[in-house]
Write an enzyme that holds these catalytic residues in place. Structure first.
Site, PDB file in Angstrom:
ATOM      1  CG  ASP A 242      50.137  88.867 108.309  1.00 33.21           C
ATOM      2  OD1 ASP A 242      50.909  89.641 107.715  1.00 33.21           O
ATOM      3  OD2 ASP A 242      49.867  88.968 109.518  1.00 33.21           O
ATOM      4  CG  ASP A 244      55.702  90.059 111.635  1.00 34.06           C
ATOM      5  OD1 ASP A 244      56.533  89.207 111.287  1.00 34.06           O
ATOM      6  OD2 ASP A 244      55.902  91.292 111.568  1.00 34.06           O
ATOM      7  CB  CYS A 326      53.451  97.574 102.449  1.00 34.04           C
ATOM      8  SG  CYS A 326      53.215  99.361 102.621  1.00 34.04           S
ATOM      9  CG  HIS A 328      54.971 102.693 101.509  1.00 32.40           C
ATOM     10  ND1 HIS A 328      54.365 101.804 100.649  1.00 32.40           N
ATOM     11  CD2 HIS A 328      55.960 103.285 100.805  1.00 32.40           C
ATOM     12  CE1 HIS A 328      54.954 101.864  99.470  1.00 32.40           C
ATOM     13  NE2 HIS A 328      55.924 102.749  99.536  1.00 32.40           N
ATOM     14  CB  CYS A 334      51.244 103.176  99.989  1.00 32.63           C
ATOM     15  SG  CYS A 334      51.079 102.010 101.362  1.00 32.63           S
ATOM     16  CB  CYS A 336      51.240  98.201  98.791  1.00 39.68           C
ATOM     17  SG  CYS A 336      52.443  99.410  99.359  1.00 39.68           S
ATOM     18  NE  ARG A 366      46.755  96.211 111.168  1.00 38.55           N
ATOM     19  CZ  ARG A 366      47.922  96.436 111.757  1.00 38.55           C
ATOM     20  NH1 ARG A 366      48.555  97.572 111.544  1.00 38.55           N
ATOM     21  NH2 ARG A 366      48.460  95.528 112.544  1.00 38.55           N
TER      22      ARG A 366
END
Length: 429
Positions: A242, A244, A326, A328, A334, A336, A366
């Protein structure tokens, strides 16, 4: 209560004509990849997933298969063989072996490798209450031709091996959980393919469940597949991160790193990237960036941030091979946006990863949910166990030494250098 199977039955008798001239002298299951025959990799996985016995249904060049696999002692499983004529079709091969089939077994094709997690498959099968379960690859990338339609309840509504029905979506790749008492009455006396004899009949009765997977399978079905399979079995070491909260400081809630000057590296993160680079690992980044959808930044702004991220990693001795993001919003639905696993599966296809062997490191639930959905091992990055600590665990004690060297070379007050233009090549949506 159904008993979890410990027997795998592998259809391995065909001539492999599409692989001629390789198969003029060698069964396709014995084509080598990184020092081991293709089917040897499959049997290794079966053993790792708890299977104790393998029944090989052979025909073409059966002697070569028996000579290599023997009784299975070299692979840590029991292997037996059943030989019929080279041109017999697969329904006949299974029917001929009826007396050697367990009440419940896993059926595979010898030319497909898919990194299964059998405990998950078994739970899905039991929960469905189905008579049988096949594995279906989603095939969103057009890797092959679709052959099924699967309903919202997970049951197959159309099975069409001829691939002529409109609306087909997904392809059957076997890895099928079957009961002998269900299968044998469906096998005809005449020559027929197993999947034509059994699966349409079960579909018509509403009894065929699909275990859906977005993880690409690899095969020796044709010459065009061999380079992809070679890359997959190379198992180039890869870490997925990941962004951040793992590499850079996480902005406050509903805030984003919108400009390159807003980027603040977390302590030790660049040193961890340098350690991965020195160890020969590929580094991929997957990141939700809803600030684009919310109008807080443009795609060009995000690309500028990522150029700085990649450039500063490179200048510290590290490397980010590609960034997936992503753009979005939360409610766009979505595939992704984490916790959905779409970016992980895209990385899998692009780099021929085995996600079951590829660790994903993230800093919130997540990320963990996305990893679980993709079948990735997951590590949680925290203040107490930052990226550098995970790096040392994954790479061994040498990582700590490399990281210390990098930190000493940069010094405690070094300003981050400007990004190189080449770093932008690693940035992709």
């Amino acid at each position: 209560m159904r008993a979890k199977p410990t027997q795998a039955v592998i259809l391995a008798g065909g001539r492999g004509a599409r692989l001629a001239p390789l198969t003029d002298t060698l069964p396709k299951a014995l084509i080598p990849f990184h020092g081991k025959p293709f089917l040897g990799h499959v049997i290794d996985m079966l053993r790792e997933q708890g299977f104790e016995r393998v029944l090989l249904l052979l025909g073409y060049r059966a002697d070569a298969m028996i000579d290599h696999f023997g009784d299975g002692s070299a692979y840590g499983v029991g292997i037996s063989h059943r030989v019929t004529a080279p041109d017999d079709l697969t329904a006949h091969r299974v029917k001929d072996a009826a007396d050697e089939l367990d009440d419940m077994f896993l059926l595979l094709y010898c030319d497909n490798y898919w990194p299964m997690r059998f405990d998950r498959m078994w739970r899905a099968y039991v929960d469905s209450g189905a008579a049988a379960q096949i594995t279906v690859y989603g095939n969103r990338d057009g890797y092959t031709r679709d052959s099924v339609i699967v309903g919202d309840d997970g049951f197959v509504t159309v099975f069409d091996r001829g691939r002529t029905t409109p609306g087909l979506s997904g392809v059957e790749i076997s890895y099928a959980i079957l009961e002998k008492s269900v299968v044998l009455p469906l096998l005809p006396d005449r020559q027929l393919l197993f999947e034509e004899a059994v699966y349409p009949a079960l579909t018509a009765r509403g009894e065929l469940h699909a275990y859906w997977s977005e993880h690409r399978y690899y095969s020796v079905g044709g010459h065009e597949r061999l380079p992809l399979t070679e890359a997959f079995f190379a198992r180039s070491p890869t870490i997925i991160l990941d962004r951040d909260g793992v590499l850079n400081e996480r902005p406050p809630r509903a805030e984003y790193v919108c400009r390159p000057e807003d980027l603040r590296w977390l302590p030790g993160a660049r040193d961890a990237l340098a350690a991965f680079n020195r160890a020969g690992w590929r580094v991929l980044v997957v990141s939700n960036q809803p600030g684009v959808a919310r109008g807080r930044m443009t795609l060009d702004d995000l690309a500028a941030v990522h150029r700085r991220l990649c450039g500063e990693a490179e200048d510290a001795g590290g490397r980010i091979d590609r960034i997936y993001f992503c753009p979005h919003g939360w409610d766009e639905g979505c595939s992704c946006r984490k916790p959905a696993p779409g970016m992980l599966f895209q990385a899998q296809r692009d780099h021929h990863l085995d996600l079951t062997r590829t660790t994903f490191l993230g800093d919130d639930e997540r990320d963990g949910q996305a990893a679980a959905a993709a079948g990735c091992p997951f590590g949680l990055v925290t203040d107490e166990e930052p990226l550098l600590a995970h790096t040392a665990r994954l790479l061994g004690s040498s990582a700590a030494g490399w990281a210390a060297e990098g930190a000493a070379a940069r010094g405690p007050g070094d300003a981050a250098p400007a990004a190189s233009a080449a770093a932008a090549e690693g940035v992709e949506r």
